[in-house]
Design a protein around this motif. Sequence first.
Motif, PDB file in Angstrom:
ATOM      1  N   TYR A 108       1.125  -1.663   0.025  1.00 44.96           N
ATOM      2  CA  TYR A 108      -0.183   0.023   0.122  1.00 44.96           C
ATOM      3  C   TYR A 108       0.948   1.448   0.025  1.00 44.96           C
ATOM      4  CZ  TYR A 108       1.066  -0.059   5.037  1.00 44.96           C
ATOM      5  OH  TYR A 108       2.489  -0.891   5.765  1.00 44.96           O
ATOM      6  N   ALA A 109       0.274   2.616  -0.687  1.00 44.39           N
ATOM      7  CA  ALA A 109       1.030   3.815  -0.473  1.00 44.39           C
ATOM      8  C   ALA A 109       1.013   4.181   1.851  1.00 44.39           C
ATOM      9  CB  ALA A 109       0.283   4.856  -0.936  1.00 44.39           C
ATOM     10  N   GLY A 110       2.678   4.279   1.823  1.00 40.71           N
ATOM     11  CA  GLY A 110       3.542   4.965   2.324  1.00 40.71           C
ATOM     12  C   GLY A 110       3.263   6.129   2.915  1.00 40.71           C
ATOM     13  N   GLY A 111       3.043   6.527   4.403  1.00 44.98           N
ATOM     14  CA  GLY A 111       3.072   7.913   5.068  1.00 44.98           C
ATOM     15  C   GLY A 111       4.316   8.640   4.361  1.00 44.98           C
ATOM     16  N   VAL A 112       5.092   8.366   3.995  1.00 45.00           N
ATOM     17  CA  VAL A 112       5.747   8.661   3.500  1.00 45.00           C
ATOM     18  C   VAL A 112       6.832   9.042   2.931  1.00 45.00           C
ATOM     19  CG1 VAL A 112       8.823  10.235   4.710  1.00 45.00           C
ATOM     20  CG2 VAL A 112       6.221   9.489   6.628  1.00 45.00           C
ATOM     21  N   LYS A 113       6.925   9.539   1.298  1.00 47.98           N
ATOM     22  CA  LYS A 113       7.875   9.430   0.125  1.00 47.98           C
ATOM     23  C   LYS A 113       9.078   9.265   0.786  1.00 47.98           C
ATOM     24  CE  LYS A 113       6.516  10.335  -3.650  1.00 47.98           C
ATOM     25  NZ  LYS A 113       6.301   8.753  -4.261  1.00 47.98           N
ATOM     26  N   GLU A 114       9.905   8.399   0.668  1.00 45.75           N
ATOM     27  CA  GLU A 114      11.647   8.352   0.709  1.00 45.75           C
ATOM     28  C   GLU A 114      12.929   8.150  -0.192  1.00 45.75           C
ATOM     29  OE1 GLU A 114      12.488   5.462   5.162  1.00 45.75           O
ATOM     30  OE2 GLU A 114      12.028   4.625   3.453  1.00 45.75           O
ATOM     31  N   GLY A 161      13.284   4.831  11.243  1.00 47.70           N
ATOM     32  CA  GLY A 161      12.250   5.412  11.933  1.00 47.70           C
ATOM     33  C   GLY A 161      11.074   5.604  10.829  1.00 47.70           C
ATOM     34  N   ASN A 162      10.579   5.894   9.359  1.00 45.49           N
ATOM     35  CA  ASN A 162       9.645   5.819   8.633  1.00 45.49           C
ATOM     36  C   ASN A 162       8.753   4.075   8.448  1.00 45.49           C
ATOM     37  OD1 ASN A 162       9.797   8.188   8.015  1.00 45.49           O
ATOM     38  ND2 ASN A 162      12.026   8.367   6.366  1.00 45.49           N
ATOM     39  N   TYR A 163       9.817   3.049   8.071  1.00 44.59           N
ATOM     40  CA  TYR A 163       8.818   1.885   8.039  1.00 44.59           C
ATOM     41  C   TYR A 163       9.500   0.680   8.629  1.00 44.59           C
ATOM     42  CZ  TYR A 163       7.173   4.546   4.193  1.00 44.59           C
ATOM     43  OH  TYR A 163       6.151   5.871   3.531  1.00 44.59           O
ATOM     44  N   GLU A 164       8.663   0.331   9.503  1.00 49.38           N
ATOM     45  CA  GLU A 164       9.347  -1.236   9.803  1.00 49.38           C
ATOM     46  C   GLU A 164       9.760  -2.045   9.187  1.00 49.38           C
ATOM     47  OE1 GLU A 164       7.082  -3.271  13.639  1.00 49.38           O
ATOM     48  OE2 GLU A 164       6.345  -2.815  11.524  1.00 49.38           O
ATOM     49  N   ASN A 165       9.266  -2.523   7.618  1.00 44.81           N
ATOM     50  CA  ASN A 165       9.440  -3.521   7.210  1.00 44.81           C
ATOM     51  C   ASN A 165      10.302  -3.400   6.112  1.00 44.81           C
ATOM     52  OD1 ASN A 165       8.291  -5.873   8.303  1.00 44.81           O
ATOM     53  ND2 ASN A 165       6.266  -4.637   7.524  1.00 44.81           N
ATOM     54  N   GLN A 166      11.891  -2.581   5.770  1.00 48.43           N
ATOM     55  CA  GLN A 166      13.002  -1.951   5.055  1.00 48.43           C
ATOM     56  C   GLN A 166      13.581  -3.869   4.102  1.00 48.43           C
ATOM     57  OE1 GLN A 166      13.297   0.351   3.722  1.00 48.43           O
ATOM     58  NE2 GLN A 166      12.807   2.080   5.301  1.00 48.43           N
ATOM     59  N   ALA A 167      14.005  -4.630   4.636  1.00 48.02           N
ATOM     60  CA  ALA A 167      14.412  -5.800   3.953  1.00 48.02           C
ATOM     61  C   ALA A 167      13.796  -7.234   4.661  1.00 48.02           C
ATOM     62  CB  ALA A 167      15.032  -5.853   4.079  1.00 48.02           C
ATOM     63  N   PHE A 168      13.861  -8.274   3.492  1.00 53.07           N
ATOM     64  CA  PHE A 168      13.097  -9.489   4.180  1.00 53.07           C
ATOM     65  C   PHE A 168      13.459 -11.031   3.284  1.00 53.07           C
ATOM     66  CE2 PHE A 168       8.932  -8.677   1.931  1.00 53.07           C
ATOM     67  CZ  PHE A 168       9.288 -10.151   1.666  1.00 53.07           C
TER      68      PHE A 168
END
Length: 246
Positions: A108-114, A161-168
Amino acid sequence: MFQRRRSAVALRHVAFEDLGLLAPIMEREGWNVSFCEAPVDDLGHSSIRDADLLIVLGGPIGVYETDSYPFLIREIDLLERRLAQGLPTLGICLGAQLMAKALGARVYAGGVKEIGWGSVALPDAGRASSLMPLGAGSPVLHWHGDTFDLPDHAVRLASNGNYENQAFAFGNNALALQFHLEADPRQLEEWYVGHAVELASARISVRELRAKTAEVSKIVARQADRIFTSWLSQLDTAISTTAQAR
């Protein structure tokens, strides 16, 4: 003894988001790489289905935009089959989001554009993985506005700090990276042009982004080499087992 060169297929969505720093690493490590243009090529072809490694690269569209870009459905189906079979798979940015979707997670669309150079934090699983060189706050290139939930049975390897899931990781042979370890600083001028509208909309200075890129260029090349070399070496057993089963 002759050792078979392994085959990799890279699914590309836009020409300038390619393998970057990963290309010479794969050549050195004994991989033959071919490109598939995801929007127009036959994703059901045996050369893709049977590749030792599938790499799904980034792109400026959303996983959920299947009405506008129906080829995404074929990509998701392809990933579902590979991941269910435990076949080696690497997803970067859009590729990571497609992997998450294929595993049943919400994208889904996130709250912050990184967009720009930043860092990620590694939990214990991340520090024990090939991503270990990122543990000291090393720079990575973020370029996304979407995010995803962690799929069931996946292991989170990085966050910020912006997104909990950056890699898995999923199983032993699948790695999903929301950020761009592969981005070659020397080629980012093409990104600045290709994403000019997005950069202007986000009020990001190309001049400042270019300056930061020059500052971190040597660091990111070294860490990409360490991380990708380590991860590719872990795939040898899985690929040998698959080849024997064919």
